[in-house]
Design an enzyme around this catalytic site. Sequence first.
Site, short mmCIF file in Angstrom:
data_model
loop_
_atom_site.label_atom_id
_atom_site.label_comp_id
_atom_site.label_asym_id
_atom_site.label_seq_id
_atom_site.Cartn_x
_atom_site.Cartn_y
_atom_site.Cartn_z
N SER A 238 0.82 -1.21 0.00
CA SER A 238 0.00 0.00 0.00
C SER A 238 0.86 1.27 0.00
CB SER A 238 -0.95 -0.07 1.19
OG SER A 238 -2.13 0.57 0.88
N HIS B 43 -7.89 -5.73 0.02
CA HIS B 43 -6.61 -5.02 0.18
C HIS B 43 -5.87 -5.55 1.42
CE1 HIS B 43 -4.01 -1.53 -0.22
NE2 HIS B 43 -4.25 -1.18 1.05
C1 GCU Z 1 -5.43 4.82 1.67
C2 GCU Z 1 -4.84 5.59 0.52
C3 GCU Z 1 -4.02 4.69 -0.40
C4 GCU Z 1 -3.02 3.90 0.40
C5 GCU Z 1 -3.71 3.18 1.53
C6 GCU Z 1 -2.76 2.46 2.49
O1 GCU Z 1 -6.42 3.96 1.22
O2 GCU Z 1 -5.89 6.21 -0.17
O3 GCU Z 1 -3.35 5.46 -1.38
O4 GCU Z 1 -2.32 3.01 -0.43
O5 GCU Z 1 -4.42 4.10 2.32
O6 GCU Z 1 -1.61 2.78 2.56
O7 GCU Z 1 -3.26 1.60 3.21
#
Ligand code: GCU
Length: 433
Positions: free
Chosen positions: A273, A414
Site C-alpha cells: 500500500s 486489500h
Molecule cells: C489509503 C490511501 C491509499 C493507500 C492506503 C494504504 O487507502 O488512499 O493510497 O495506499 O491508504 O496505505 O493503506
Amino acid sequence: MNSRSVCLLVWTGWLGCFCLGAWAAQTPRTVPINDVEESVPPYSLPEVLTLRNGQRVTSAQHWPRRRAELVHLFEDHVYGRIPSGLPRQPGWVVETRRDAFGGKAIRQRIQIPLTRGPNPILLDLLVYRPSQATKPVPVFLGLNFDGNHTVTHEADVPLARGWVANRPRSSVTNHIANEASRGTDAEAWPIDRILERGYGLATAYYGDAEADFDGGWKQGLRGTVAPQGADHHFEPSDWGSIAAWSWALSRALDQLSLDPAIDAQKVALLGHSRLGKTALWAGARDPRFAMVIANESGEGGAALARRFFGETTLRINTSFPHWFNGRFKDYNHRIADLPVDQHELVALIAPRPVYIASAEQDRWADPKGEYLSGWHASKVYRLLGKEGLPGPDLPAVNRSVGESVGYHIRSGPHALTEVDWEFYLKYADRHLR
Ligand code: GCU
C-alpha cells in the site's frame, strides 16, 4: 432557559452548520471518483523512451540518460528532492538472539541513527536470518505499518517508541503502542515461512523515520534535518514523507551491507500500500536494491495516474497532502500535464526484477492501472534485454505472470497475505537464487 442561552444555542447551531458545510466542501468525499471500467476516459501516457527534448532512446546504452531525467522529474513533480548531505551513519547492534523461532533464526535488533547529534532519530531494524545458513543469505526488507512488535508474537521485541496510528484491531486509541497490539500484523509477515525458504527478513517501523500525519514531519526526519526545524517552509520541490521513508530504507540497506552473513547484493525490497509506493520510489532511486515488490501500491505507486479509476491525484493529495511534494498538487486538476506517469517509475527499476501485485476487491488501488504500468514499463525491460509482462490484458486471478516484471491479482481484499508471500518467495527463488 433564559434568552441569553437560547441566543447562544442558536448561534452555536449556526456555527456548527457553517463549520460542517466548510468541512464538507473540503472533505475528500466530494472529490469525484470513478470505479466503472466503461467510464474510464481515453488518456495518453508520456512516452517512456523519449527524452523531454524529443530524442528517442533506441539502445540500452542511451537508457541511463533518460533514466536520470526521469528520476529528476519524479523528484521535482511527485516525491520531492531529498536534501543533499544527509548523514549515512552505521548503526549498532542492541541485541542478538540465537534462539529465535525455536532456534530456526538468529534475530538481531539494530538501531540506525538517521540524523546527527546527541539524540538522533533512530530507525529500529529487526533482522531475522536462518540459523542453518552456510552462506550469506538473500533478505526481504520492508517497512511495517504499526511497529516491529506487531509483526511478531515474540514478547521481547520492544513496542514502537513514537506515534502510531490508532487502530481498532490493535486497540490503540491514543497513538501510543500497547501490548494488545503485539503480533497483530504477524499474518502479513510469515517469518517462519520466509526462514524455511532460506531467506532473511529485515523490517522497521516507518513511523520511526517520520509519523504518518500531516505535520508528523516536524518531529520527524524532515523537520529535524531542516535548517529551520519545525518552522521550515517547504518549497514546491522539497521532499514529502514517502521520500523520507524511502531514505530510511536506503539506510537500512547500508546497515545490512555491513553484515557478512547477509548477501547485500540480494536484498528484495517489499512494501504494501503506501509502503508499496515507498518501496517503488526507494528502489527507483537506489539501484542497490536487487528486487522491488509493490503489493497493492495503488495511486502514487504502480497505478497509472492518468487512468481515471479508483483513487486519483486530487483525492490522494487531499487526504494525504504530506506524502508527496508541493508541486504534485499543481496536477490535481490537470493530470495530463504531469511530465511523468507511474509506468516510468516502474521502468526506473529496470533491468532489476520488479513485482507488482493487486487484489481483486482492491478497486481503490486500480488493479488494471497497476498492471498496465508494468506492461508499459516492459518496453524498457525489453530494451535492456529482459522480458517483462506478456501483454496488455489483466491475467486471471491468483496466477503469477511475467518475467523481470512480475504480476498477480489475488482474490480478496486489500492486504498483504500468505498467498501474496508465496508468489513473492517463488519469484525471489527464480531471480535471486
Ligand atoms: C489509503 C490511501 C491509499 C493507500 C492506503 C494504504 O487507502 O488512499 O493510497 O495506499 O491508504 O496505505 O493503506
